[in-house]
Design a protein around this motif. Sequence first.
Motif: not given
Length: 223
Positions: A154-160, A178-182, A215-223
């Motif tokens: 599960l990753g976060y696409n910064k562009a989208k 950005v990797p959130l969960l592997g 959730a912490e990784r998600y917050t950091n990815a969006r920062a």
Amino acid sequence: MLRTITKSVVKKVNFASPSMVVVRCKHSLPDLPYDYDALEPVVNTEIMRLHHSKHHQTYVNNLNIAEEKNAEAISKNDLTTQISLQSALKFNGGGHVNHSIFWTNLAPIKEGGGEPPKGELLDAIKRDFGSLENFIKQFNTQTAAVQGSGWGWLGYNKAKQSLQIQTTPNQDVLTDLVPLLGVDVWEHAYYLQYKNVRPDYLTEIWKIVNWKNVAERYTNARA
């Protein structure tokens, strides 16, 4: 990790020389945030001990060897050797990076493993997948279909600005997300317990997913 410093920061050097000194920091096996038996009954003690102390340690050892050889090749301006080492750097470096994320993505049941996500992460999952249940179903379907060895992410696409599911072969790392969960689906991650039934392993592992870490990784990815 490689970092380069000029000789101007080292005592007794020839400041007229344009040469560089490569300072390499050796990688080490990260400690688990729990005991080997803490993820029972979802992942048994034998798997955890072998997976962490043998498999991950081997990636670390081989990565250090490859980086030492690469540093020597750089110092000799030996491009042929540098090129020949890229596959070892990619494979072992990826193994180290991926596993270092994986261990923190898990938690014992008594310490919150498996507790559903909340807040902004849950809202994002519902927005992008419809529901947590739909996300898990899609994730398991795609990850179970990985041919041979690999990972589900599960990753976060910064562009989208959205969450995405992606699978990677072998020890390839995510590059566009950005990797959130592997979730590791190499056989050594589950075979001693689940045999060749990968879907059973994928069904059970959600009982020990550390959603707080995700959730912490998600917050950091969006920062």
